[in-house]
Design a protein around this motif. Structure first.
Motif, PDB file in Angstrom:
ATOM      1  N   ASN A 279       8.546  -1.735 -10.045  1.00 44.71           N
ATOM      2  CA  ASN A 279       9.196  -2.739  -9.201  1.00 44.71           C
ATOM      3  C   ASN A 279       8.754  -2.711  -7.742  1.00 44.71           C
ATOM      4  O   ASN A 279       9.140  -3.578  -6.960  1.00 44.71           O
ATOM      5  CB  ASN A 279      10.716  -2.562  -9.259  1.00 44.71           C
ATOM      6  N   ASN A 280       7.958  -1.701  -7.353  1.00 46.21           N
ATOM      7  CA  ASN A 280       7.561  -1.577  -5.951  1.00 46.21           C
ATOM      8  C   ASN A 280       6.058  -1.324  -5.814  1.00 46.21           C
ATOM      9  O   ASN A 280       5.632  -0.331  -5.203  1.00 46.21           O
ATOM     10  CB  ASN A 280       8.337  -0.433  -5.290  1.00 46.21           C
ATOM     11  N   PRO A 281       5.234  -2.210  -6.350  1.00 46.04           N
ATOM     12  CA  PRO A 281       3.782  -1.980  -6.252  1.00 46.04           C
ATOM     13  C   PRO A 281       3.293  -2.129  -4.814  1.00 46.04           C
ATOM     14  O   PRO A 281       3.909  -2.814  -3.996  1.00 46.04           O
ATOM     15  CB  PRO A 281       3.207  -3.081  -7.145  1.00 46.04           C
ATOM     16  N   ILE A 282       2.196  -1.462  -4.497  1.00 53.68           N
ATOM     17  CA  ILE A 282       1.558  -1.602  -3.187  1.00 53.68           C
ATOM     18  C   ILE A 282       0.458  -2.647  -3.305  1.00 53.68           C
ATOM     19  O   ILE A 282      -0.421  -2.552  -4.173  1.00 53.68           O
ATOM     20  CB  ILE A 282       0.957  -0.263  -2.708  1.00 53.68           C
ATOM     21  N   ASP A 283       0.512  -3.658  -2.464  1.00 54.01           N
ATOM     22  CA  ASP A 283      -0.516  -4.687  -2.453  1.00 54.01           C
ATOM     23  C   ASP A 283      -1.881  -4.050  -2.212  1.00 54.01           C
ATOM     24  O   ASP A 283      -2.032  -3.189  -1.331  1.00 54.01           O
ATOM     25  CB  ASP A 283      -0.216  -5.712  -1.357  1.00 54.01           C
ATOM     26  N   GLU A 284      -2.872  -4.465  -2.984  1.00 52.29           N
ATOM     27  CA  GLU A 284      -4.198  -3.837  -2.894  1.00 52.29           C
ATOM     28  C   GLU A 284      -4.824  -3.988  -1.521  1.00 52.29           C
ATOM     29  O   GLU A 284      -5.480  -3.069  -1.024  1.00 52.29           O
ATOM     30  CB  GLU A 284      -5.126  -4.433  -3.958  1.00 52.29           C
TER      31      GLU A 284
END
Length: 255
Positions: free
Chosen positions: A16-21
């Protein structure tokens, strides 16, 4: 059962909390000290950073505005020492407080006559034994350059040190590290540094390390992660024990 719940919680947080590439690449480019980490290590560091940012409250003080990338910059440096230890090493506290620049802190100091005085100090960072970590952003923003000084690592190493009580330079040690070996190695290295400074010698290890045992561990940990060859040259047994404790060897990737 508890382990399964913990793993489920962590998977949910990561999902639910991915880091934008783009953010990931931008912040990585600001942190030369992460150079040489393998793809697997970077993946693990990314995972730890997500968990860290989810679990901690990032609070700007005195007008300091914190962006997601600023929090990520702090998280990646904070999680480097626990890369192979795990997020549980930062358990029991919740806040990362960020000032724009150095902040004032009052201390009670007792003089030679036994009289207590309230003294104000300008600080760049502080770790509380029963609380969070405080950082000055102007120093934090440039902490990831490789110069042997890293405010973020310094303060978060204090938090590791505090896991078994007051900061005293004695981490909770795994079974494979002898407490006697640790005590004798660090006591000897600390005494060597203080003796050299007392003789007026200029040392490559910052003299702040001679303040006390806790600061010796925090300062030499900065050097371990940024200038490992220097620490190995000055205090090889301290270097050896850090490799065993942190379960990583920055010398292999930074040289």
């Amino acid at each position: 059962m508890l382990q399964w719940i913990k793993q489920w919680r962590e998977r949910r947080i990561l999902r639910n909390n991915p880091i934008d590439e783009r953010d990931w690449q931008q912040v990585l480019s600001q942190l030369p000290l992460l150079r040489g980490l393998t793809d697997s290590e970077l993946s693990q560091l990314r995972r730890l950073a997500i968990l860290f940012m989810h679990d901690k409250d990032f609070v700007g003080i005195q007008g300091q505005v914190l962006t997601g990338n600023m929090a990520l910059l702090i998280a990646l440096q904070a999680c480097l020492p626990i890369l192979h230890l795990g997020i549980d090493w930062y358990r029991g506290w919740s806040s990362v407080i960020v000032y724009p620049a150095a902040f004032k802190a009052s201390r009670t100091e007792v003089d030679q006559y036994g009289i207590a005085h309230e003294v104000e100090h300008d600080l760049l960072g502080e770790a509380w034994s029963h609380g969070g970590v405080i950082l000055a952003w102007d120093d934090t923003a440039h902490a990831g350059v490789i110069d042997g000084h890293n405010l973020v690592i310094h303060e978060f190493v204090h938090k590791l040190d505090m896991l078994n009580g007051a900061a005293d330079g004695f981490f909770p040690l795994p079974p494979e590290i002898s407490p006697k070996d640790w005590h004798e190695t660090f006591s000897g290295a600390y005494q060597n540094l203080t003796d050299r400074l007392a003789r007026g010698e200029r040392t490559p290890i910052d003299r702040y390390a001679a303040t006390n045992a806790a600061e010796f561990v925090a300062v030499t940990s900065e050097v371990f992660f940024e200038l490992p060859t220097l620490l190995k040259s000055e205090y090889p047994d301290v270097f050896r024990l850090y490799v065993a404790f942190y379960r990583q060897n920055p010398e292999h990737r930074l040289t």
